[in-house]
Write an enzyme that holds these catalytic residues in place. Sequence first.
Site, short mmCIF file in Angstrom:
data_model
loop_
_atom_site.label_atom_id
_atom_site.label_comp_id
_atom_site.label_asym_id
_atom_site.label_seq_id
_atom_site.Cartn_x
_atom_site.Cartn_y
_atom_site.Cartn_z
CG ASP A 89 79.73 32.77 19.29
OD1 ASP A 89 80.41 33.72 19.71
OD2 ASP A 89 78.48 32.79 19.24
CG ASP A 148 80.20 39.36 22.55
OD1 ASP A 148 80.05 40.60 22.51
OD2 ASP A 148 79.41 38.62 23.15
#
Length: 221
Positions: A89, A148
């Site tokens: 992330d 993602d």
Amino acid sequence: LHAQSIQAMQLAEQRMQATAVDLAPTDYPYYTDASGSWVTTGPGAWTSGFFPGSLWLLDRATHQSSWASEAETWQAGIQGQDDNTGTQDLGFMVLDSFGNGYEQTHDAAYKQVVLTAASSLATRFSPVVGAIRSWGSPSSEQFTVIVDNLMDLELLVWAAQHGGPKADGQIALTDALTTLRDFVRPDGSTIHVVNYDPSTGAIVSTSDNGTTWARGQAWAI
């Protein structure tokens, strides 16, 4: 500007200022509970870069130096995440904060934070699988990739275009093509999770039950 645009910007400024006043710059807003109070996270959460990134965007939109000052304060705690190799992330966390900050200030120190984060993210790439590991560690039995990932590839592309290794851009492209091959159904909908064998790159399992996760679909698009 259109009157509604002006109203929207004014509301954004009010809400952002209230949040900056109400919270400590080490408590990053995540979501509001039933009472309307913020639930916060530390700098290592995948959403930590959103608030300082939004402050930089207000600086860009309003040209008021106070927003830049707020953004610098709020992004400071995220800097230590640039060498975090335990998460995919980093694009969310670092490009949104320091990346937007660099675009506004051209501060070489901000640029270096982003380049370091890109190098950290690149360590999670497997040429065997052709993707970046989303969850788990090198010792995990399966190599898990989630849709993602696509949102974090911009970090690698940015690095390749701003003095980082050109290989970062190739990693991003390879990951995207692997996702296209293995996550996208014939009708254009997407799967959320694919687990690979880390030694062969073969698919072990997927989360495919015929449904589509709306946010993941939006990110894939």
